[in-house]
Motif scaffolding. Structure first.
Motif, PDB file in Angstrom:
ATOM      1  N   LYS A  22       0.723  -1.476   0.061  1.00  0.00           N
ATOM      2  CA  LYS A  22      -0.217   0.015  -0.083  1.00  0.00           C
ATOM      3  C   LYS A  22       1.072   1.136   0.091  1.00  0.00           C
ATOM      4  O   LYS A  22       0.560   2.276  -0.633  1.00  0.00           O
ATOM      5  N   ASN A  23       1.794   1.432   0.407  1.00  0.00           N
ATOM      6  CA  ASN A  23       2.974   2.481   0.783  1.00  0.00           C
ATOM      7  C   ASN A  23       3.369   2.697  -0.916  1.00  0.00           C
ATOM      8  O   ASN A  23       3.407   4.105  -1.008  1.00  0.00           O
ATOM      9  N   ASP A  43       0.267   4.145  -2.693  1.00  0.00           N
ATOM     10  CA  ASP A  43      -0.175   5.555  -2.273  1.00  0.00           C
ATOM     11  C   ASP A  43       0.652   6.658  -2.661  1.00  0.00           C
ATOM     12  O   ASP A  43       0.481   7.734  -2.927  1.00  0.00           O
ATOM     13  N   GLN A  82      -4.087   9.729   0.984  1.00  0.00           N
ATOM     14  CA  GLN A  82      -4.144  10.228   2.258  1.00  0.00           C
ATOM     15  C   GLN A  82      -4.688   8.972   3.549  1.00  0.00           C
ATOM     16  O   GLN A  82      -4.586   9.373   4.391  1.00  0.00           O
ATOM     17  N   THR A  83      -5.368   8.001   2.795  1.00  0.00           N
ATOM     18  CA  THR A  83      -5.755   7.072   3.759  1.00  0.00           C
ATOM     19  C   THR A  83      -4.639   5.871   4.329  1.00  0.00           C
ATOM     20  O   THR A  83      -4.862   5.180   5.100  1.00  0.00           O
ATOM     21  N   ASN A  84      -3.235   6.396   3.748  1.00  0.00           N
ATOM     22  CA  ASN A  84      -2.151   5.581   4.319  1.00  0.00           C
ATOM     23  C   ASN A  84      -1.760   6.198   5.636  1.00  0.00           C
ATOM     24  O   ASN A  84      -2.027   7.311   6.120  1.00  0.00           O
ATOM     25  N   LYS A  85      -1.304   5.150   6.371  1.00  0.00           N
ATOM     26  CA  LYS A  85      -0.831   5.538   7.801  1.00  0.00           C
ATOM     27  C   LYS A  85       0.093   6.778   7.832  1.00  0.00           C
ATOM     28  O   LYS A  85       0.225   7.517   8.733  1.00  0.00           O
ATOM     29  N   LYS A  86       0.815   6.744   6.952  1.00  0.00           N
ATOM     30  CA  LYS A  86       2.136   7.767   6.740  1.00  0.00           C
ATOM     31  C   LYS A  86       1.761   8.932   5.801  1.00  0.00           C
ATOM     32  O   LYS A  86       2.161   9.105   4.926  1.00  0.00           O
ATOM     33  N   LYS A  87       0.490   9.288   6.188  1.00  0.00           N
ATOM     34  CA  LYS A  87      -0.232  10.346   5.196  1.00  0.00           C
ATOM     35  C   LYS A  87       0.777  11.615   4.987  1.00  0.00           C
ATOM     36  O   LYS A  87       0.712  12.444   4.057  1.00  0.00           O
TER      37      LYS A  87
END
Length: 266
Positions: A40-41, A44, A239-244
């Motif tokens: 996902k990283n 994104d 921006q749904t990523n934890k590391k937004k």
């Protein structure tokens, strides 16, 4: 290969560029043959980067040439630019609303997971139509030697759209695979979402070349459609990523690279 591309007329260039964006969609969809899940990283970050590229391209490759051409044609510049820009966004907005209304009626009997997958296919396909138009109009506008409307800027615009098409292809094929579709069928529907881009790209280029008086509107229209897609689809997804915060930096990097190339080399 590059020399071959440069020597083609603008319609063929638009066709090649949008075939490239479709090819990147195919690449993304092909991951269904190799992976069950994509990092996902990475996805994104690609979305964030392409969002930045597309925002920058909206001004330097589309709005700025639209304003310049409207001035040269003695049109009411602010009216043409603003009306075209808002119209581009409104088309996608209305399309989303109509699609939501139709799917609410027709998909009620389908399980929720499959419904989301079918909605995703339709949504991405609809958004790919104006993206193809954007690329076509960008290549068509080169004919008029406008400041900012160059082969490089149009090609970079196609590259930015192609990059964000990669996760789109994956986002269609992998969910369909999870719903029980064969890998071949999942890939087929994944790439199918991008096939509309070469068609709409050629149409956009022909409109730009044949009807010069509406080119400022078309350029602004394309910019509005692109900004809407970035704001509604691309940035929120990244921006749904934890590391937004990191994903936001990729957006800034994409914007900066497109800006530098447009200003320094455009």
């Amino acid at each position: 290969m590059i020399e071959f591309f440069i020597n083609q007329n603008h319609v063929i260039q638009a066709l090649i560029a949008t075939l490239f964006t479709w090819f990147i969609t195919c690449l993304g969809a092909s991951f269904v043959f190799f992976f069950k899940k994509i990092n996902k990283n990475v996805m994104d970050a690609m979305l964030g980067f392409s969002g930045g590229v597309m925002i920058a391209a909206s001004f330097w490759s589309l709005l700025s040439p639209a304003i310049e051409l409207a001035n040269s044609l003695n049109l009411t510049t602010w009216l043409v630019a603003s009306f075209g820009f808002i119209s581009g966004g409104m088309l996608l907005f209305i399309g989303d609303k109509v699609f939501d209304h139709l799917t609410k009626k027709k998909l009620n009997d389908i399980n929720n997971s499959l419904k989301r997958s079918l909605m995703l296919i339709s949504s991405i396909t609809l958004h790919n139509i104006p993206e193809g138009l954007v690329v076509g109009v960008a290549f068509g506008s080169i004919f008029y030697n406008l400041e900012g409307a160059t082969l490089l800027s149009a090609s970079l615009l196609a590259l930015g759209i192609g990059i964000q098409n990669f996760p789109e292809g994956t986002a269609v094929s992998l969910p369909l695979r999870r719903e029980g579709f064969s890998r071949k069928k999942a890939f087929f529907y994944g790439q199918l979402s991008g096939i509309v881009e070469p068609i709409s790209g050629v149409i956009g280029c022909l409109l730009a070349l044949k009807i010069r008086i509406i080119l400022p509107f078309l350029l602004a229209f394309a910019a509005g459609a692109m900004i809407y897609a970035v704001v509604v689809e691309i940035i929120p997804e990244s921006q749904t990523n934890k590391k937004k915060n990191l994903m936001a930096l990729f957006t800034l990097i994409g914007f900066s690279i497109m800006m530098i190339l447009d200003i320094a080399l455009g």
